[in-house]
Design a protein around this motif. Structure first.
Motif, PDB file in Angstrom:
ATOM      1  N   ALA A 111      60.685  30.237  28.272  1.00 32.66           N
ATOM      2  CA  ALA A 111      60.106  31.289  29.103  1.00 32.66           C
ATOM      3  C   ALA A 111      60.003  32.589  28.318  1.00 32.66           C
ATOM      4  O   ALA A 111      60.671  32.785  27.296  1.00 32.66           O
ATOM      5  CB  ALA A 111      60.962  31.479  30.352  1.00 32.66           C
ATOM      6  N   ASP A 112      59.161  33.493  28.796  1.00 27.15           N
ATOM      7  CA  ASP A 112      58.976  34.777  28.126  1.00 27.15           C
ATOM      8  C   ASP A 112      60.240  35.630  28.215  1.00 27.15           C
ATOM      9  O   ASP A 112      60.986  35.556  29.203  1.00 27.15           O
ATOM     10  CB  ASP A 112      57.813  35.547  28.761  1.00 27.15           C
ATOM     11  N   GLU A 117      63.584  33.185  34.437  1.00 31.28           N
ATOM     12  CA  GLU A 117      63.906  31.877  33.874  1.00 31.28           C
ATOM     13  C   GLU A 117      64.586  32.007  32.514  1.00 31.28           C
ATOM     14  O   GLU A 117      65.528  31.283  32.209  1.00 31.28           O
ATOM     15  CB  GLU A 117      62.644  31.025  33.749  1.00 31.28           C
ATOM     16  N   ARG A 118      64.114  32.930  31.688  1.00 31.07           N
ATOM     17  CA  ARG A 118      64.696  33.107  30.355  1.00 31.07           C
ATOM     18  C   ARG A 118      66.092  33.707  30.432  1.00 31.07           C
ATOM     19  O   ARG A 118      66.981  33.369  29.632  1.00 31.07           O
ATOM     20  CB  ARG A 118      63.784  34.004  29.525  1.00 31.07           C
ATOM     21  N   ARG A 122      72.358  30.033  33.146  1.00 32.94           N
ATOM     22  CA  ARG A 122      72.499  28.635  32.746  1.00 32.94           C
ATOM     23  C   ARG A 122      71.769  28.314  31.435  1.00 32.94           C
ATOM     24  O   ARG A 122      71.956  27.251  30.853  1.00 32.94           O
ATOM     25  CB  ARG A 122      71.954  27.727  33.848  1.00 32.94           C
ATOM     26  N   VAL A 123      70.875  29.210  30.953  1.00 37.07           N
ATOM     27  CA  VAL A 123      70.067  28.927  29.779  1.00 37.07           C
ATOM     28  C   VAL A 123      70.929  28.941  28.515  1.00 37.07           C
ATOM     29  O   VAL A 123      71.796  29.796  28.344  1.00 37.07           O
ATOM     30  CB  VAL A 123      68.923  29.957  29.652  1.00 37.07           C
ATOM     31  N   ARG A 124      70.678  27.977  27.621  1.00 38.85           N
ATOM     32  CA  ARG A 124      71.430  27.852  26.374  1.00 38.85           C
ATOM     33  C   ARG A 124      70.491  27.824  25.187  1.00 38.85           C
ATOM     34  O   ARG A 124      69.323  27.491  25.303  1.00 38.85           O
ATOM     35  CB  ARG A 124      72.249  26.550  26.382  1.00 38.85           C
ATOM     36  N   TRP A 302      66.549  25.205  31.701  1.00 38.02           N
ATOM     37  CA  TRP A 302      65.285  25.682  32.231  1.00 38.02           C
ATOM     38  C   TRP A 302      65.084  25.206  33.660  1.00 38.02           C
ATOM     39  O   TRP A 302      65.758  24.288  34.123  1.00 38.02           O
ATOM     40  CB  TRP A 302      64.130  25.190  31.370  1.00 38.02           C
ATOM     41  N   ARG A 303      64.123  25.811  34.366  1.00 36.70           N
ATOM     42  CA  ARG A 303      63.910  25.454  35.769  1.00 36.70           C
ATOM     43  C   ARG A 303      63.248  24.087  35.901  1.00 36.70           C
ATOM     44  O   ARG A 303      63.346  23.430  36.932  1.00 36.70           O
ATOM     45  CB  ARG A 303      63.076  26.509  36.495  1.00 36.70           C
TER      46      ARG A 303
END
Length: 436
Positions: A111-112, A117-118, A122-124, A302-303
């Motif tokens: 994601a941007d 989302e970015r 939870r993003v790794r 990611w979603r």
């Protein structure tokens, strides 16, 4: 800049993106095949790997069940400045593969910067995933670059990011061929999430379709009028290609976030390769996609699947991120340029390997149709506004080819030198399919 304005009416419903995973199953819902096993890496002994660089790894000779492997770490903003290698033991023969490199330059997918989302907790950070086929043992080693050996020097960060883990993804069984009238539990419509994903395509296919059938050019033009109303002038749109739906490749819809996020239009297409290797049969493509889907959502946080579409080496086209193949679904494929674009990933690694002609033709057919829905000329150029990246600062308007490679929007090797060289052919073919 070439971008027709004749089809200005967008094909998009109101945006929605619920901040929760797709509806949970109840006791009556089927058990979905597939799993992800996440194991922490630890220091490697000097006896196993020589050298003075900081090194981590894991040796698990048996007892696992996976077909796709990747390495993740805690902070997505930290780069892994080093080399990641894996070897796997075949579940069929018990033989170990040779050492294979994982692509560590994977931050360019996603994601941007600055988006929900970015920036989600939870993003790794992650390497690209690698398809190794049915395996039951794994050996992983991660080595920092030679220039960074010796730990903290000159105020630099530690050579390796913290929280390194290997992700072992089992995509589940194959199930029936796409288009079969019945399927195993992972193709059912028993969950609200599965019904939601299938309903998003009912503007172009029957509810529950395993695949969206191909149309000839005349039928595609009639469908365009049905979707948008009377058109001004002659439409330039390629015949709709056959597209395997998420139900067709067996997506577990409970893994992704519920709801969809839409844009107003699709002005450009970015072509990628998955960097997951070329050692797969076309009959395994659905399994590869399920593995990548699990890796994007469960391992990277990611979603949903990042790409809007995927193409296998035999030229079969697959629906990627949920929300409807004819709609302007916001993806997570080209960091900085996801808005007003779509991402198409050719399954494989095409730095030195020649991309199959069938895959290049599929990219041309898909872009001729999808860009045609929004009036875009595949041979043209258009302006996109950067969301931030390592080539263009946030807010800069950039003139790009309507069909671009990932590297055009971000400094990366993707989609590989050999596939990138074929984009001119894809542009010309797509324009021809549109009748230009």
């Amino acid at each position: 800049m070439t971008c027709a304005a004749a089809l200005a009416v967008p094909l998009t419903p109101p945006a929605s993106a619920a901040p929760a995973r797709a509806a949970a199953r109840n006791a009556a819902d089927p058990v979905i095949p597939g799993s992800t096993r996440s194991l922490p890496l630890g220091p490697l002994s000097a006896e196993r790997v020589r050298g003075t660089a900081p090194e981590q790894g894991l040796y698990r000779p048996d007892g696992e069940d996976f077909s796709l492997v990747g390495v993740v770490w805690r902070d997505p903003g930290s780069a892994l400045r080093g080399r990641v290698q894996v070897r796997a033991r075949s579940a069929a023969t018990g033989e170990w593969s040779g050492w294979q490199d994982l692509d560590t330059h994977n931050a360019d997918h996603g994601a941007d910067p600055g988006t929900a989302e970015r920036d989600a907790r939870r993003v790794r950070g992650a390497t690209a995933p690698l398809w190794v086929g049915a395996s039951d043992g794994v050996d992983v080693r991660v080595r920092a670059d030679r220039a960074l050996r010796g730990g903290r020097t000159g105020g630099q960060r530690p050579p390796l990011p913290s929280g390194l883990r290997v992700e072992l993804v089992d995509p589940g069984d194959e199930g029936p061929p796409a288009g079969a009238p019945a399927g195993p539990p992972h193709t059912s419509l028993h969950t609200a999430a599965a019904r939601e994903a299938s309903a998003a395509n009912t503007d172009v296919a029957r509810f529950g379709a395993m695949a969206i059938p191909a149309l000839n050019k005349r039928a595609t033009e009639r469908e365009l009028v049905r979707l948008q109303g009377p058109l001004r002038g002659k439409p330039h749109i390629g015949p709709r290609p056959r597209i395997v739906t998420r139900r067709g490749w067996g997506a577990d819809e409970s893994l992704r976030l519920s709801g969809f996020t839409y844009m107003k239009k699709v002005k450009a297409a970015f072509v990628h390769h998955t960097a997951s290797g070329n050692k797969y049969a076309c009959s395994q493509a659905s399994s590869v996609i399920r593995g990548i889907y699990r890796y994007h959502v469960q391992s990277m946080g990611w979603r949903d699947m990042g790409y809007n579409f995927l193409v296998d080496k035999c030229g079969t086209i697959y629906e990627g991120r949920a929300g409807g193949v004819a709609k302007a679904v916001l993806g997570a494929h080209t960091a900085g340029f996801n808005a007003d674009s779509m991402g198409i990933a050719v399954i494989g690694t095409y730095g030195s390997a020649k991309p199959p002609g069938a895959a290049v033709r599929a990219v041309a057919r898909l872009t001729a149709w999808k860009l045609g829905l929004y009036g875009a000329n595949p041979r043209g150029r258009t302006y996109l506004t950067s969301g931030g990246g390592n080539l263009y600062p946030k807010g800069k308007k950039v003139r790009l080819n309507v069909i671009s490679g990932h590297r055009d929007g971000y400094a990366t090797e993707c989609p590989g030198k050999r596939l990138y060289a074929k984009l001119g052919t894809a542009r010309s073919s797509a324009a021809h399919y549109q009748g230009r």
